[in-house]
Structure formats: C-alpha cells, structure tokens
Design a protein around this motif. Structure first.
Motif: not given
Length: 774
Positions: A388-391, A410-423
């Motif tokens: 995201x732009x704020x990361x 942060x936990x929810x946002x971190x999980x979403x970012x990690x999932x996007x990276x894996x994909x």
C-alpha cells in the motif's frame, strides 16, 4: 614542363611570370577583352571566355571589396559564369582587371594554382594590382610603338609603378630590399603615407633603416623566427606582431609580406603590408577576459552544483540501498527506533515483515552474481507492487527485505500484504533468458510494548521467517514466543553439523536393488545417515538442506563417494562371484556436480578402490537441470565418458522429466514411489506405469521402481515386466555388516538356489524411504 605563350613578345610573358611568383602561384594568363589569350605562363590554363564573360567579370571585380575576384567568387555567381569550364585540377584562382593609363578596359589578369588556399594576402593583393597596371602600361607602349625594353626596366621603375597603386592605400606599406636576411636586415626603400600616420615615423626617419625599428621587447620571438624562416625560403608569409610606434606606444599589426621578382625571375624586393588590428586585439582581449570570467563563474556554479549533488547522493546513499534503490537497514532501524520511542499504545499500531528469497544462493551459484543482482532488482519492483502507499519496503541484507506496516490493525494489514506477496511471487522471473521461480518465506512480528530495540524486533521477525520456511515454500508466519526455542535448537543443530565430519559422525547404510522375479540383488544404493552423539540418528531430510545452505554438502558428498567405493571394493574381494556385476548407486547434488574438482575426485575414488567405472551409478534429480542446463549436460557427458552411468531419480514428479530424457545422456530412471503406491488402486497410475516401462524398453533405459512396500505391488511389477525394484518389502536399508552377512549366505549357496534365499530382517528404520546426499 612550363609552357609559355605570348602574342606580343617575351616582355609580356616575363610580366606574367613575375605576377605568378609574387602571388605564390604556379600559373598566370592574360585575357583580352574578346576572351582571347594574349599571353600566359604555366600550362593548362585555357578556359573559353566570351566578350560578355569578360565584361561581366570586370564588373564584378570593380564592385568587390577585395579588389580582385577569386575562383570561389566566380562559382557562386549566377549563370553563365558559374558554368564556365575551368581547367581540371585548378583549386585556386584570382582575377584582376587590366586597364590602360587612359582607363580603357584591356582584359583580365588571372593567377591560379593547384593548391587550395583561402585567398591572397593583403600584400599579394597589392602586387597583383601592380602587375595589372604594368600590363596596361606595356599595352600602351605597344600602341605608340615606343622602343621600351621592359626586360631592362630598372627595379626603381617597378617601385614607381607600385607606388602609384599603394600611395593612397589605407594600410601601412613598406618596400624593402630583398637581402640581407641577417643583421642588420633588408633596408627600407619606400613607405606610404599610411605607414607614417600609423607609426609616427617620417619617411626620412625610416628610409635606409630596417623594419626592426618597430619591434620591442614584447614582440613574440617564435613569431619572428617563423617570419625569418619564411623569408629565407622566399615564401609569402602572414603573421600578427606587437610593434611599437615612435612614441613608444604599442600596437598590434597584421603583417603580410611577399617577395617581388624582376622579369628575369630574381627576387629583388619585399613588399610588406601592415594593418593596424589593435582595436580587434583589445576586443579579443576583452572577450577573452569575459570568457574567462564566465568560465570561472560557470566552474564555480558547477562546483556548487556538484557539491549539492554529492551531498544529495551521500544523503541518499546513507538511507538507501544502491542496487534496488529501496530504503536500507540504517533507515529502517532508525524508523523502528522512532516508533519504539513513543509512548507504548495499548494496542500495536505497526508490524514488521521480514523475508528472504528461497534458494537465492542457487541462483548466484548457477547463473552468477549479475543474475542474482537482477533477480534482487526485479524482486524489489514486484514487492513494491504488492504494498500500500503507506507501507515501507527496505532491503536489509543480501536477499533479505523488510516491510514496515503502519496501521490501526497491523496484524490484519500484515497478513493481507503477506498474502499478496505470496500470490505475486508465483509468477516466474525472466533472468538471462530463463524462467526463475523464486518464492519468499515471511516472518511477521507486531510492535508490542515489550520490545525496546529494533534489533529485538528483527530478531523475532527473522525467527518467524525460519519457522515459515519449515512449513513449506512461500509461507508466512506470525511470531510466537515458542519459536525462539526452535530457532535456538536449529542453530545448535547447524553448529553440530559443521563438526560432524571431523567427529566421524556420518555413516553409510545400503539398500539393495532387486530383480523382481528372481529376487536376486542387482545393485545397492548408498544412503547417508548422521549418528549424533546426543540426538541419536538424524534423518537426511533434516540435515541435507542445512548442509547445502552451510556450503559443506560437497565435502560430505566427497566422503560418501570414497567411502562407498571402498566398501564395494571390500565386498568384491570377499565375494567375487556374487559381486562381480553388483552396481553401486550414489546420490549426488547439483552443488557437487558443478564443483570444478568433482570429476577428478570421482576418478580418484575409482582408482583408489579398484571399482570398475561401469559398476558406479550416480543418481541425480531434475533439480540439477534447473540452472545452466548446458553446463550440466557437458558435465554428465564427461562423467559418462569415464564409464560411469547416470540415473534420473524421482522420475515422473517434475513437469519436464521427459524433456530431460530427450536432451541429456541418461542410462536409467527410477520411477517415483508415488506411482508404485497408487498403481494398485488407480487405473490411471497403472497406465502411467505401463507407459514408463514401455518408454524404458524403447529407449534402452534401465527402469527401477521405488517404494515397493507390499506383496501386491511386487506381483504387479512382476506382471508388468519391471526389470528392477527397490523398497522396504524387498529389503530395508542395511548396515555394512548386514549386507556382508547377506552376501556371505548367497555366496555359500548353490548357484541355482541363491535367488531363493529368504530376506534378512534388517536393523530398524523409519517407514519412509531414507534419502541420500542429494
């Protein structure tokens, strides 16, 4: 050869020769008003000129500022003059009008040369005018038929005619004797009014003196030497000199000097024309000063800009990674320190994702560091697309990246970012014309109140990342306190593994390879085990990958090859009939194969043990072809040239195994145990197994079925005609002593009964097939 022509006698031709000499030209010609050639000196000068051409050329000369017309000037005019057929090879020409003393048009005087040049000097221009005037006077003499012999005309008469041309000139003109060149120099015999005005000297003060009276201590010595060298060769010369007037004031002149010859070709005088260029020099000096000042200002401005650029680069380099252009470790540590310094909130408002690239070392080792750098840059751009732009993304090590997530959850946002990276990382990278699949294991930690330093945060994030690696490729895991103990345990295991070789903790066990129908032993596979003094037996699947990461797998593999060959040699000496054609299978990794000493080590193992090369079979899996397949292909070719066989292990699990059989030199394939386990229950698996056996027979490849664990599987392989089988039902891995006992019983049995001997009960082993070194 010089060709001369003259309608009115030798004197006219001698004037033309003198004109050519004075203007430093090789040829000259006198055209009449009708365009006919009156006289000439030199060869190849004729050009057809009409009366109209002559009239037009004379008009152009009268209107020119130079007082003469050059060949280039004529060629720039409109037709018909631009189309005149000039002689071939003429590079320079100058034309001047010839008039009588009564100002009647008599024709044109042309001098020309094959050498290109800019034009006539000022002095040469005056000399050309003088010879044109002499031609006019000669014409008048012929008209009144006065008995004047121009050949015997004195030098002073020539000077009188020259004076009539230059007396009203605006340039200062001196005429000197031709010699001497040395001191005191040629004497001045004439000066015009412009000279006296420019220098302040009267005519009486300079006549009989030399031009050296104008020089001063600042007159350039090199220019004077150049001037004297030209005069000694009787060559025209143009220079710029700093002279002095009678009152001592300095002034710059543009000096043009030409020699003047008499009708016999002897040089008798020098004509020098001095044009005052002091104003131009002052303007040039002012311009040079302005340019220097401008250059200094520009240099100063450039230094300031360069200093600013360097400061910006240093500031940028202090906080950014030079390769990927991401933030670096120093910046992310400072940002984390800033976040931790705030009053701890009741709930975390930030999270850290710590990741590295799986199998990045393999890319560096196989494709080179340039490919590794390209992969890191491509990875950085792809990771940026997932945020995201704020990361904030930073590179903190070789292949290590950190993502800072600032969010109220942060936990929810971190999980979403990690999932996007894996994909996102499921798509391959295109590096050096090859598709590179590179995943990333991610550890996540929340900025909770008990953290006090950035180092603590990254330590736990790193721990979570290793926990993610244990779960599989491309996973992400949140840190829990229990993970730290596992990491400490893994580090201790790595430390013990480094010393296992020195402590002789590695051993080999051997699993026989059978012929399914006769149950006779056709070969044995050497399997590596680690007998830890405290932990007990450590399975290969636990430590092999660790050894590869630590860079010690090649040393371990070297020991395995030598140890296994020595053991087979012992059995061959003890049981020569049973072991005569007994093959030895050894697993090798890509890291071992690509090492420069692998082939020589292999030869050394065979020679020291005495084992024939055709009994040794090296088992590889398709992973060795992933990078630099051409290099691997050459290595396998060299190994087979020794007589050693190549076996493709775990065949059928990869997406491109068939292409490997087609492209590379393979002697045997080991069918993966997955097909053996499923063929009893599934027709599709049975069909695949049948196809693989047919493929082996067609390509003359040995087929080994792995993982035979039941009688039903063995019977089915027998019906299918599978040539070789291996598995726990036939024989579990055995110690060297157990193999020795088995071979002894078979050696003592009658030849016809050896295949019917019962299987031995080996030492306890795990239910899964043990792995080897690769």
């Amino acid at each position: 050869m010089t060709v001369s022509y003259d309608r009115k006698g030798a004197p006219l031709q001698q004037l033309l020769r003198s004109a050519a000499h004075a203007t430093d030209c090789a040829r000259s010609v006198f055209y009449g008003t009708c365009g006919d050639v009156m006289a000439g000196y030199g060869s190849g000068l004729t050009v057809s000129l009409s009366r109209d051409n002559i009239a037009m050329l004379c008009h152009l000369i009268d209107s020119s500022s130079e007082g003469y017309l050059s060949l280039e000037d004529v060629r720039r005019t409109e037709a018909p003059l631009s189309d005149l057929p000039w002689p071939e090879g003429i590079a320079f020409a100058a034309l001047n009008v010839v008039r009588s003393e009564r100002d009647e048009l008599l024709g044109l005087l042309m001098v020309c040369d094959v050498r290109p040049r800019r034009g006539l000097s000022t002095a040469q221009c005056y000399v050309l005018h003088t010879h044109a005037a002499q031609l006019g006077r000669h014409h008048d003499c012929q008209q009144i038929r006065e008995p004047i012999d121009i050949v015997n005309t004195s030098g002073r008469e020539r000077l009188r005619l020259l004076e009539s041309v230059v007396v009203h000139a605006n340039d200062a003109i001196l005429i000197t004797e031709a010699e001497p060149f040395g001191l005191p120099g040629p004497r001045i015999v004439y000066c015009n009014a412009a000279f006296t005005r420019t220098t302040g000297y009267s005519e009486a003060e300079v006549l009989g003196k030399t031009p050296r009276i104008l020089q001063n201590g600042k007159t350039d010595r090199a220019t004077l030497d150049h001037l004297r060298a030209a005069l000694e060769k009787w060559q025209p010369v143009e220079v710029e000199l700093l002279n002095s007037r009678r009152d001592g004031s300095e002034f710059w002149v543009e000096l043009s000097i030409v020699p003047v010859a008499n009708e016999k070709g002897w040089f008798t005088h020098w004509i020098s024309v001095q044009r005052d260029i002091s104003e131009r020099k002052r303007a040039e000096s002012i311009e040079q000063q302005a340019r220097r000042a401008q250059a200094e200002n520009m240099a100063l401005e450039a230094r300031l800009l360069e200093r600013q650029r360097i400061e910006q680069e240093l500031s940028w380099a202090a906080t950014h990674d030079n390769l990927t252009e991401l933030y670096n470790r120093a910046w992310i540590m400072g940002r984390l320190r800033e976040l931790l310094s705030r009053t701890p909130p009741s709930q975390p408002e930030a999270a850290v994702l710590f990741m590295d690239l799986d199998r990045f070392k393999l890319v560096n080792d196989s494709l080179g560091h340039r490919a590794g750098d390209q992969l890191l840059m491509d990875m950085a751009r792809r990771l940026e697309s997932c945020l995201r732009s704020v990361d904030t993304l930073a590179r903190v090590g070789g292949d290590e990246f950190v993502v800072l997530i600032e969010d109220v959850s942060p936990g929810r946002a971190a999980g979403e970012v990690a999932h996007r990276i894996a994909q996102c990382l499921q798509k391959p990278f295109r590096i050096q014309g090859q598709n590179i699949f590179s995943s990333s294991s991610i550890g996540i930690v929340l900025l909770e109140a008990h953290y006090h330093t950035p180092e603590e945060l990254l330590r736990d994030a790193d721990t979570a990342m290793y926990a993610a690696k244990e779960e599989g490729v491309g996973r992400y895991v949140f840190f829990t306190p229990s993970m730290r103990a596992s990491v400490v345990e893994a580090l201790a295991l790595q430390n013990d593994l480094r010393h296992a070789m020195k402590r002789d903790e590695f051993t080999l066990c051997y699993q026989p390879i059978h012929e399914p129908h006769s149950r006779s032993i056709r070969g044995i596979e050497a399997l590596l085990t680690w007998q830890h003094p405290q932990r007990g037996r450590v399975a290969p699947e636990v430590f092999i990958g660790m050894a590869e990461e630590l860079g010690i797998l090649r040393d371990i593999g070297h020991w395995v090859v030598h140890e296994a060959c020595q053991q087979l040699a012992v059995w061959r000496r003890a049981y020569p009939e049973v072991c005569d054609q007994l093959t030895l299978n050894i697993n090798v990794s890509a890291q071992e194969l690509k090492h420069h000493s692998f082939k020589s080590d292999l030869v050394s193992a065979l020679e020291s043990s005495g084992v024939p090369a055709h009994l040794l079979q090296l088992e590889i899996n398709e992973g060795v072809f992933r990078y630099h397949p051409d290099v691997i292909g050459q290595i396998l070719h060299d190994i087979r040239a020794l007589g050693v066989s190549i076996v493709l292990d775990d065949f059928g699990t990869g997406y491109s195994a068939l292409s490997y059989i087609d492209q590379y030199e393979i002697d045997a394939i080991k069918v993966d145990r997955a097909f053996v386990l499923r063929m009893v229950l599934h027709k599709r698996s049975m069909a695949i197994m049948q196809s693989l056996l047919w493929l082996g027979r067609t390509l003359e490849l040995d087929i080994v079925a792995e993982g035979v664990e039941t009688l039903e599987q063995l019977q089915m392989l027998q019906r299918l005609g599978c040539p070789l089988a291996q598995g726990y039902f036939l024989s579990r891995p055995m110690t060297p002593d157990q193999i020795d006992l088995l071979l002894a019983k078979r050696d003592s049995a009658p030849a016809g009964a050896r295949s019917a001997l019962p299987r031995l009960t080996p030492w306890p082993m795990p239910d899964a097939d043990a792995g080897g070194c690769a």
